[in-house]
Design an enzyme around this catalytic site. Structure first.
Site, PDB file in Angstrom:
ATOM      1  N   ASP A   1      11.735  -1.288   7.855  1.00  0.00           N
ATOM      2  CA  ASP A   1      10.427  -0.756   7.490  1.00  0.00           C
ATOM      3  C   ASP A   1      10.378   0.737   7.857  1.00  0.00           C
ATOM      4  O   ASP A   1      11.271   1.487   7.460  1.00  0.00           O
ATOM      5  CB  ASP A   1       9.325  -1.597   8.175  1.00  0.00           C
ATOM      6  CG  ASP A   1       7.908  -1.253   7.744  1.00  0.00           C
ATOM      7  OD1 ASP A   1       7.525  -1.674   6.643  1.00  0.00           O
ATOM      8  OD2 ASP A   1       7.199  -0.583   8.510  1.00  0.00           O
TER       9      ASP A   1
ATOM     10  N   TYR B   1       1.894   7.092   8.255  1.00  0.00           N
ATOM     11  CA  TYR B   1       1.498   7.113   6.844  1.00  0.00           C
ATOM     12  C   TYR B   1       0.737   8.395   6.504  1.00  0.00           C
ATOM     13  O   TYR B   1       0.828   8.893   5.391  1.00  0.00           O
ATOM     14  CB  TYR B   1       0.624   5.894   6.529  1.00  0.00           C
ATOM     15  CG  TYR B   1       1.350   4.586   6.674  1.00  0.00           C
ATOM     16  CD1 TYR B   1       2.058   4.040   5.607  1.00  0.00           C
ATOM     17  CD2 TYR B   1       1.351   3.887   7.884  1.00  0.00           C
ATOM     18  CE1 TYR B   1       2.736   2.831   5.727  1.00  0.00           C
ATOM     19  CE2 TYR B   1       2.028   2.691   8.017  1.00  0.00           C
ATOM     20  CZ  TYR B   1       2.723   2.161   6.939  1.00  0.00           C
ATOM     21  OH  TYR B   1       3.399   0.973   7.073  1.00  0.00           O
TER      22      TYR B   1
ATOM     23  N   HIS C   1       9.013  -9.840   4.209  1.00  0.00           N
ATOM     24  CA  HIS C   1       9.196  -8.498   4.759  1.00  0.00           C
ATOM     25  C   HIS C   1       9.783  -8.469   6.171  1.00  0.00           C
ATOM     26  O   HIS C   1      10.613  -7.618   6.480  1.00  0.00           O
ATOM     27  CB  HIS C   1       7.856  -7.766   4.750  1.00  0.00           C
ATOM     28  CG  HIS C   1       7.946  -6.343   5.219  1.00  0.00           C
ATOM     29  ND1 HIS C   1       8.697  -5.393   4.548  1.00  0.00           N
ATOM     30  CD2 HIS C   1       7.398  -5.711   6.289  1.00  0.00           C
ATOM     31  CE1 HIS C   1       8.600  -4.231   5.197  1.00  0.00           C
ATOM     32  NE2 HIS C   1       7.821  -4.398   6.246  1.00  0.00           N
TER      33      HIS C   1
END
Length: 330
Positions: free
Chosen positions: A116, A244, A309
């Site tokens: 990730d 982010y 994930h």
């Protein structure tokens, strides 16, 4: 409740002889978990919303094979410092922390495994400092060359709309307010159980968490959930969200590397129901030459059927074997 959780935490910290310490790197204090002194170092970098703990199985598995397994809490997570400025979470800060950690560990070169956001940090470590990485195994997130025509957040917004999690995370404080009104344990459970290949969406009017007592997946125990919950109750999510919030500024800062290749021997492992493997066009990119062009020493691509994930936790033994099979060649 808190007493028993604290005891559970201590138990987890002692689990299977995993040692914990803090090291000074790049102006911050970083917490690392490690096991297996003396062997070649394998550095494992976690994602969002995760911790060193996501690698608990790999730490034990790699150490058993003679490696020195090291998993930090990345900047902004867990027991590592979380600077307050958003700009302190640029890709240069994140990679700088890892370069400093490699030096603190007394190493010239290490093996790196990422998942990730940890995979993005690992790809950029290889882009900026290939001399530091013997070989790389990345999970979930493929390397995508910088697209000089579109910033990543604009790309995701055009593709999925404003409710897509990457877009929703952009406004400082907004999603923290949503998360703050939620039960942290339910939130961690919702994130870590997430397995919709269509993507993660957070409506502006509020996140409706399934108020469920539904069972956890077989690969994730109540104790595991308590460990994550305990840490995120203490820290909140802002540190991780700031990764982010730097996507657009990173895109600007990375202009000099437009078209640059990653020249480190690499292996990529992904689950076929991972949201990152189901972006439009990504499978053609991965399998039809684009990925190999960007990462010319990409040796192996593994797609695990029926896996979502959180692959290193969902299929711990298989992922450890994939890492070992690759790094033992070097």
């Amino acid at each position: 409740m808190h007493g028993s959780r604290g005891e559970g935490e201590e138990k987890e910290k002692k689990m299977e002889g995993i040692n914990h310490r803090r090291v000074e790197v790049n102006g911050i204090s970083m917490h690392i978990a490690e096991k297996g002194e003396g062997g070649p170092v394998v550095l494992m970098l976690h994602g969002f919303p995760e911790l060193w703990y996501s690698w608990r199985h790999q730490i034990i598995g790699l150490a058993a094979k003679g490696y020195h397994a090291v998993a930090p809490d990345l900047r902004g997570f867990g027991d590592t410092d979380a600077p307050s400025a958003i700009s302190s979470y640029s890709i240069f800060h994140l990679v700088g922390d890892i370069v400093a950690l490699i030096n603190v560990l007394g190493q010239e070169q290490v093996f790196v495994v990422g998942h990730d956001w940890g995979a993005l940090v690992a790809w950029h470590l290889c882009l900026f400092r290939p001399d530091k990485v013997k070989a790389l195994v990345n999970l979930s997130v493929a390397y995508r060359p910088r697209n000089s025509a579109a910033k990543p957040v604009d790309y995701f917004r055009a593709l999925y709309g404003d409710d897509y999690y990457v877009c929703r995370f952009q406004e400082p404080g907004a999603v923290e307010a949503q998360f703050g009104s939620a039960n942290t344990k339910q939130l961690c459970k919702w994130f870590l159980k997430f397995c919709d290949p269509g993507g993660l969406f957070i409506p502006k009017e509020g996140l409706v968490l399934p108020n469920d007592e539904s069972s956890l997946p077989a690969w994730f125990s109540e104790e595991d959930l308590d460990y994550f919950t305990n840490k995120f109750e203490k820290t909140g999510f802002t540190g991780g969200l700031n990764y982010y919030r730097c996507l657009s500024s990173n895109w600007e800062l990375l202009a000099p590397w437009t078209g640059a290749q990653i020249k480190v021997p690499s292996k990529y492992v992904v689950g076929d129901v991972d949201l990152t493997y189901n972006y439009p066009g990504i499978q053609d990119y991965i399998h039809k030459g684009g990925f190999k062009q960007a990462v010319p020493f990409l040796k192996d691509v593994v797609v695990m059927a029926g896996v979502a994930h959180f692959i290193n936790q969902e299929k711990p033994h298989e992922v450890t074997e994939h890492i070992l099979d690759f790094i033992k060649q070097f």
